[in-house]
Design a protein around this motif. Structure first.
Motif, PDB file in Angstrom:
ATOM      1  N   SER A 185       0.758  -1.203  -0.214  1.00  8.85           N
ATOM      2  CA  SER A 185       0.161   0.053  -0.055  1.00  8.85           C
ATOM      3  C   SER A 185       0.859   1.317  -0.063  1.00  8.85           C
ATOM      4  O   SER A 185       0.379   2.225  -0.433  1.00  8.85           O
ATOM      5  CB  SER A 185      -0.876  -0.095   1.188  1.00  8.85           C
ATOM      6  OG  SER A 185      -0.230   0.208   2.501  1.00  8.85           O
ATOM      7  N   ASP A 626      -5.037   7.209   1.845  1.00  8.16           N
ATOM      8  CA  ASP A 626      -5.985   6.661   1.386  1.00  8.16           C
ATOM      9  C   ASP A 626      -7.013   7.355   0.412  1.00  8.16           C
ATOM     10  O   ASP A 626      -7.073   6.644  -0.577  1.00  8.16           O
ATOM     11  CB  ASP A 626      -6.970   5.893   2.509  1.00  8.16           C
ATOM     12  CG  ASP A 626      -8.051   5.026   1.991  1.00  8.16           C
ATOM     13  OD1 ASP A 626      -7.981   3.991   1.786  1.00  8.16           O
ATOM     14  OD2 ASP A 626      -9.191   5.576   1.875  1.00  8.16           O
ATOM     15  N   ARG A 627      -7.325   8.473   0.726  1.00  8.88           N
ATOM     16  CA  ARG A 627      -8.083   9.501   0.122  1.00  8.88           C
ATOM     17  C   ARG A 627      -7.405   9.884  -1.257  1.00  8.88           C
ATOM     18  O   ARG A 627      -8.003  10.047  -2.373  1.00  8.88           O
ATOM     19  CB  ARG A 627      -8.860  10.464   0.751  1.00  8.88           C
ATOM     20  CG  ARG A 627      -9.660   9.883   1.880  1.00  8.88           C
ATOM     21  CD  ARG A 627     -10.859   9.403   1.370  1.00  8.88           C
ATOM     22  NE  ARG A 627     -10.847   8.164   0.920  1.00  8.88           N
ATOM     23  CZ  ARG A 627     -11.701   7.066   0.197  1.00  8.88           C
ATOM     24  NH1 ARG A 627     -12.792   7.826  -0.231  1.00  8.88           N
ATOM     25  NH2 ARG A 627     -11.521   5.899   0.064  1.00  8.88           N
ATOM     26  N   VAL A 629      -5.188   8.178  -2.826  1.00  2.00           N
ATOM     27  CA  VAL A 629      -4.974   7.100  -3.714  1.00  2.00           C
ATOM     28  C   VAL A 629      -6.273   6.938  -4.593  1.00  2.00           C
ATOM     29  O   VAL A 629      -6.344   6.793  -5.775  1.00  2.00           O
ATOM     30  CB  VAL A 629      -4.529   5.728  -2.944  1.00  2.00           C
ATOM     31  CG1 VAL A 629      -4.587   4.622  -4.141  1.00  2.00           C
ATOM     32  CG2 VAL A 629      -3.006   5.979  -2.512  1.00  2.00           C
ATOM     33  N   TRP A 630      -7.411   6.863  -3.715  1.00  5.35           N
ATOM     34  CA  TRP A 630      -8.775   6.899  -4.352  1.00  5.35           C
ATOM     35  C   TRP A 630      -9.041   8.171  -5.493  1.00  5.35           C
ATOM     36  O   TRP A 630      -9.619   7.926  -6.439  1.00  5.35           O
ATOM     37  CB  TRP A 630      -9.863   6.895  -3.486  1.00  5.35           C
ATOM     38  CG  TRP A 630     -11.084   6.554  -3.911  1.00  5.35           C
ATOM     39  CD1 TRP A 630     -11.680   5.432  -3.762  1.00  5.35           C
ATOM     40  CD2 TRP A 630     -12.063   7.294  -4.718  1.00  5.35           C
ATOM     41  NE1 TRP A 630     -12.975   5.270  -4.356  1.00  5.35           N
ATOM     42  CE2 TRP A 630     -13.230   6.652  -4.851  1.00  5.35           C
ATOM     43  CE3 TRP A 630     -12.136   8.604  -5.045  1.00  5.35           C
ATOM     44  CZ2 TRP A 630     -14.324   7.060  -5.618  1.00  5.35           C
ATOM     45  CZ3 TRP A 630     -13.263   9.109  -5.877  1.00  5.35           C
ATOM     46  CH2 TRP A 630     -14.289   8.390  -6.032  1.00  5.35           C
ATOM     47  N   LEU A 631      -8.656   9.355  -5.056  1.00  2.57           N
ATOM     48  CA  LEU A 631      -8.695  10.538  -6.024  1.00  2.57           C
ATOM     49  C   LEU A 631      -8.031  10.370  -7.321  1.00  2.57           C
ATOM     50  O   LEU A 631      -8.653  10.611  -8.526  1.00  2.57           O
ATOM     51  CB  LEU A 631      -8.655  11.673  -5.167  1.00  2.57           C
ATOM     52  CG  LEU A 631      -9.436  12.065  -3.993  1.00  2.57           C
ATOM     53  CD1 LEU A 631      -8.630  13.368  -3.325  1.00  2.57           C
ATOM     54  CD2 LEU A 631     -10.889  12.674  -4.522  1.00  2.57           C
ATOM     55  N   GLU A 633      -6.999   7.548  -8.602  1.00  2.00           N
ATOM     56  CA  GLU A 633      -7.424   6.296  -9.397  1.00  2.00           C
ATOM     57  C   GLU A 633      -8.646   6.680 -10.219  1.00  2.00           C
ATOM     58  O   GLU A 633      -9.026   5.960 -11.076  1.00  2.00           O
ATOM     59  CB  GLU A 633      -7.570   4.950  -8.676  1.00  2.00           C
ATOM     60  CG  GLU A 633      -6.171   4.508  -7.879  1.00  2.00           C
ATOM     61  CD  GLU A 633      -6.449   3.408  -6.968  1.00  2.00           C
ATOM     62  OE1 GLU A 633      -5.388   2.765  -7.096  1.00  2.00           O
ATOM     63  OE2 GLU A 633      -7.312   3.289  -6.710  1.00  2.00           O
ATOM     64  N   ASN A 634      -9.594   7.673  -9.578  1.00  2.00           N
ATOM     65  CA  ASN A 634     -10.603   7.901  -9.977  1.00  2.00           C
ATOM     66  C   ASN A 634     -10.987   9.333 -10.897  1.00  2.00           C
ATOM     67  O   ASN A 634     -11.873   9.866 -10.852  1.00  2.00           O
ATOM     68  CB  ASN A 634     -11.762   7.768  -8.829  1.00  2.00           C
ATOM     69  CG  ASN A 634     -12.046   6.356  -8.554  1.00  2.00           C
ATOM     70  OD1 ASN A 634     -12.709   5.896  -8.957  1.00  2.00           O
ATOM     71  ND2 ASN A 634     -11.185   5.934  -7.300  1.00  2.00           N
ATOM     72  N   ILE A 663     -16.370  12.112  -0.483  1.00  2.00           N
ATOM     73  CA  ILE A 663     -15.322  11.289  -0.964  1.00  2.00           C
ATOM     74  C   ILE A 663     -14.401  11.371   0.325  1.00  2.00           C
ATOM     75  O   ILE A 663     -13.899  10.345   0.703  1.00  2.00           O
ATOM     76  CB  ILE A 663     -14.710  11.564  -2.023  1.00  2.00           C
ATOM     77  CG1 ILE A 663     -15.632  10.998  -3.331  1.00  2.00           C
ATOM     78  CG2 ILE A 663     -13.283  10.963  -2.340  1.00  2.00           C
ATOM     79  CD1 ILE A 663     -15.157  11.964  -4.604  1.00  2.00           C
ATOM     80  N   THR A 666     -15.485   9.371   3.280  1.00  2.00           N
ATOM     81  CA  THR A 666     -15.564   7.964   3.244  1.00  2.00           C
ATOM     82  C   THR A 666     -14.368   7.448   3.616  1.00  2.00           C
ATOM     83  O   THR A 666     -13.349   7.457   3.240  1.00  2.00           O
ATOM     84  CB  THR A 666     -16.038   7.762   1.847  1.00  2.00           C
ATOM     85  OG1 THR A 666     -16.923   8.407   1.417  1.00  2.00           O
ATOM     86  CG2 THR A 666     -15.929   6.369   1.681  1.00  2.00           C
ATOM     87  N   PRO A 668     -11.871   3.904   4.965  1.00  2.00           N
ATOM     88  CA  PRO A 668     -11.714   2.377   4.802  1.00  2.00           C
ATOM     89  C   PRO A 668     -11.968   1.679   6.005  1.00  2.00           C
ATOM     90  O   PRO A 668     -12.283   2.422   7.189  1.00  2.00           O
ATOM     91  CB  PRO A 668     -10.103   2.529   4.802  1.00  2.00           C
ATOM     92  CG  PRO A 668      -9.596   3.697   5.383  1.00  2.00           C
ATOM     93  CD  PRO A 668     -10.568   4.901   5.071  1.00  2.00           C
TER      94      PRO A 668
END
Length: 688
Positions: A185, A626-627, A629-631, A633-634, A663, A666, A668
């Protein structure tokens, strides 16, 4: 798994520290002296310009093999801009790179290769003589009349540089064998970090240059005024030596005109008018630096973007550090400043107009520093910031349920502000009845200062000396006589100082005692964390729990495992006998780390509150990571992150502020039970 280890030695007329890797690599006169490389454990090989890429190396890269370097961010950018387009080497994908510096920082070890080798006790060391040659050869020897550069390229120096480069590869390989690889990670996060730094931020060049022009004109006027006030004895506000000598001649004993010394002297009521004016001018003159504007301009690429502004895992907690522009320590704008109006005035370059509206134009420029970062044409910045994330994470890690419930109620809209809740819990009154002054002086200061086992000193620091603790004493002592008695005993035992009167110190101590009484799980968390660390060091291999964190000593490290699964590392831990100032015998946790002030590798100590602070800040960091990475990837294209805030740059029709807030809020699965909220904005300019 076989990896290709590689190290470049480069040269350039560009100042790498000022401009950063990207501008450095993009300059047409930047070039590679040589590269040293090794596949696996083979002896290092040397490449010099004009030679082809070896067939086995080409096959390794093109087949997706890993490439390892120390500070791989530099090698990667040089590779992209010079090694591939100029010399024909195949370019690895980002996901092929591994960085030994990132792995070292994840273990709280030194970043520099030589310091790292020393910290790991390696026999292999950097070539010091070669290092001196490298520093000399990295810059031009001189410049010809036609603008071309002459470099230090005699055979002896080149031979020394080649040997130095190959020795670096040997040291990097030995270092890598001692390090733990980044957990998957974290490796993924490093890739995201590189993409964020590759994107960079768009710079308002006109505003940066206008701010510099205003600052230059302001400095000239202040210097003229200084010469007039001192009878031409002090030529400029920045001339410390002349001003110090002049003040002594005026009968003002002075050995320094540093900021705090000037403030103390201005507090006197016996200063002559010209002396007071000179000190005020010195104070104003110290604010005319526009270093952050210069950092953006110096680090701006041809496409208008400044890149490489954050450093991965710069702190032991895993948090990022700012570079050059230093986005992590930007001035918080005054709430009364109309930023849009101020930017318009700065861009007019009309200092007289600014002086008509503002008493301190330089402070106004400071308020507008964030606005120098903008969205690129046709795009928009969207950002969201975690709300009081450390306060929430501390309560969650410790299991302080009443406080978690209060945060959740506030997020739902049926609860009070937490500073009011805390002040009310201390004063034994409803949060709704807490006054604004009580919220600020008791609730806010105690929340910011006391969560990590701080005391009166921490409260003084957090309040910046502005809280009139002595005025609170009668009220607090009357409400909490038991705490008042303990505070008096503590003052006699170890108070007497810290810039407060006896009643002021005791009032702050009463607040501390009351805060701790209302936060029993957090207080217990400090004790449990220290006990768990001590037990883990004393019993290698054993696992010891404290709240939601765990400790274990393995090999040369004490590890603190966070709820995310990531571990913080404390190198070469040990226990030492110590005695507190009040005579209690204790065990103290010792370890080796990089001192945050001196940047030296030294033996340090820690305690329960500090361990809890590390855990809390690291947990907040893991939530942001974590956020991010999400941002990434999206499709949100994060371009910057500051403390607990993520900044993205998107097309206006992509998403919304509300989407980003949702977002960011949210979490994990590992963070279940911790209430998280985020506040966002969408603008063309970066703001706070």
């Amino acid at each position: 798994m076989t990896t290709l280890r590689l190290d470049f030695e480069t040269r350039s007329p560009v100042d790498l520290r000022k401009a950063g890797t990207y501008v450095y690599a993009e300059h047409p006169d930047t070039d590679i002296w040589c590269a040293a490389f090794a596949l696996g454990d083979e002896a290092p090989r040397l490449w010099i310009p004009g030679e082809p890429c070896p067939a086995d190396v080409r096959e390794h890269i093109e087949s997706g093999g890993t490439v390892t370097a120390h500070n791989a961010a530099f090698e990667r950018v040089i590779w992209r801009h010079i090694f591939t387009p100029r010399y024909g080497w195949p370019e690895p994908k980002l996901e092929q790179f591994r960085c030994t510096m990132a792995a070292a920082l994840a273990l709280s070890l030194p970043a520099g290769l030589d310091d790292l080798a020393g910290a790991l006790g390696l026999a292999e060391k950097k070539d010091e003589a070669g290092y001196r040659k490298m520093i000399q050869m990295a810059k031009p020897r001189k410049r010809n009349d036609d603008g071309t550069f002459i470099w230090w390229d005699d055979a002896e120096r080149l031979a020394g540089l080649y040997a130095y480069c190959m020795q670096d590869v040997i040291v990097e390989r030995e270092v890598d064998k001692k390090l733990l690889p980044l957990r998957p990670s974290e490796q993924k996060l490093w890739f995201v970090d590189q993409r964020i730094n590759d994107r960079g931020v768009y710079v308002d060049v006109n505003l940066c240059e206008a701010a510099n022009d205003i600052a230059d004109e302001m400095q000239k006027r202040l210097d003229r005024a200084m010469r007039q006030a001192t009878g031409n004895e002090v030529r400029a506000c920045t001339n410390s030596k002349q001003l110090t000598e002049w003040l002594n001649q005026q009968g003002v004993a002075c050995d320094s005109v540093a900021k705090d010394h000037v403030e103390r002297m201005l507090g006197r009521d016996d200063l002559a008018p010209n002396v007071r004016e000179a000190l005020l001018l010195r104070q104003q003159g110290s604010k005319t630096s526009t270093a952050k504007a210069d950092a953006l301009l110096n680090g701006k690429s041809a496409d208008g973007r400044a890149r490489g502004l954050t450093q991965f895992h710069a702190a032991g907690t895993g948090r990022w550090g700012g570079r050059r522009f230093q986005p992590q320590n930007l001035k918080r704008p005054d709430e009364s400043t109309d930023i849009a109006q101020a930017i318009t005035l700065i861009k007019s370059r009309n200092l007289d107009a600014m002086l008509m509206l503002y008493d301190d134009p330089m402070s106004i420029i400071g308020d507008c520093i964030r606005g120098m970062v903008t969205a690129a044409p046709g795009r928009i910045l969207r950002a969201a910031d975690f709300s009081n994330i450390e306060g929430r994470d501390l309560a969650w890690l410790a299991g302080e349920q009443w406080k978690l419930d209060a945060f959740a109620a506030f997020d739902r809209g049926d609860g009070e502000d937490l500073y009011k809740v805390t002040a009310g819990s201390i004063l034994d009154k409803s949060a709704k009845d807490v006054s604004k002054l009580e919220r600020q002086n008791i609730g806010k200061v105690s929340e910011l200062a006391l969560g990590y086992q701080g005391g009166v000193g921490a409260m003084m620091t957090m309040s910046k000396g502005k809280v009139p603790f002595h005025e609170l004493y009668d009220m607090l002592a009357g409400k909490m006589p038991d705490h008042a008695e303990k505070a008096a005993e503590a003052y006699d035992q170890r108070g007497r100082g810290q810039g407060l009167s006896a009643t002021g110190w005791q009032a702050a101590e009463i607040i501390k005692l009351a805060w701790r009484e209302k936060h029993p799980r957090i207080v217990q968390f400090w004790r449990d964390a220290e006990d768990a660390a001590i037990d883990a060091i004393a019993n290698p291999g054993g696992i010891y729990q404290a709240g939601k964190i765990r400790f274990r000593k393995t090999g040369s490290f004490l590890f603190m495992q966070l709820p995310s699964g990531r571990c913080l590392a404390y190198a070469y831990p040990s226990l030492a006998d110590d005695v507190t100032p009040w005579g209690k015998s204790i065990k103290k946790v010792k370890f080796w780390g990089v001192d945050s002030l001196t940047k030296k590798w030294t033996r340090q100590d820690t305690y329960g509150g500090k361990l809890v602070e590390n855990a809390t800040q690291a947990t907040a960091r893991d939530k942001l990571a974590d956020r991010l990475v999400w941002l990434d990837e999206n499709g949100w294209d994060p371009v910057l992150h500051v403390h607990d805030e993520a900044v993205t740059e998107t097309l206006p029709e992509f998403g919304s502020t509300e989407d980003l807030e949702r977002i960011m809020s949210t979490m994990p699965a590992w963070a279940a039970g911790c209430p998280v909220a985020a506040a966002g904005w969408s603008e063309e300019r970066y703001q706070k």
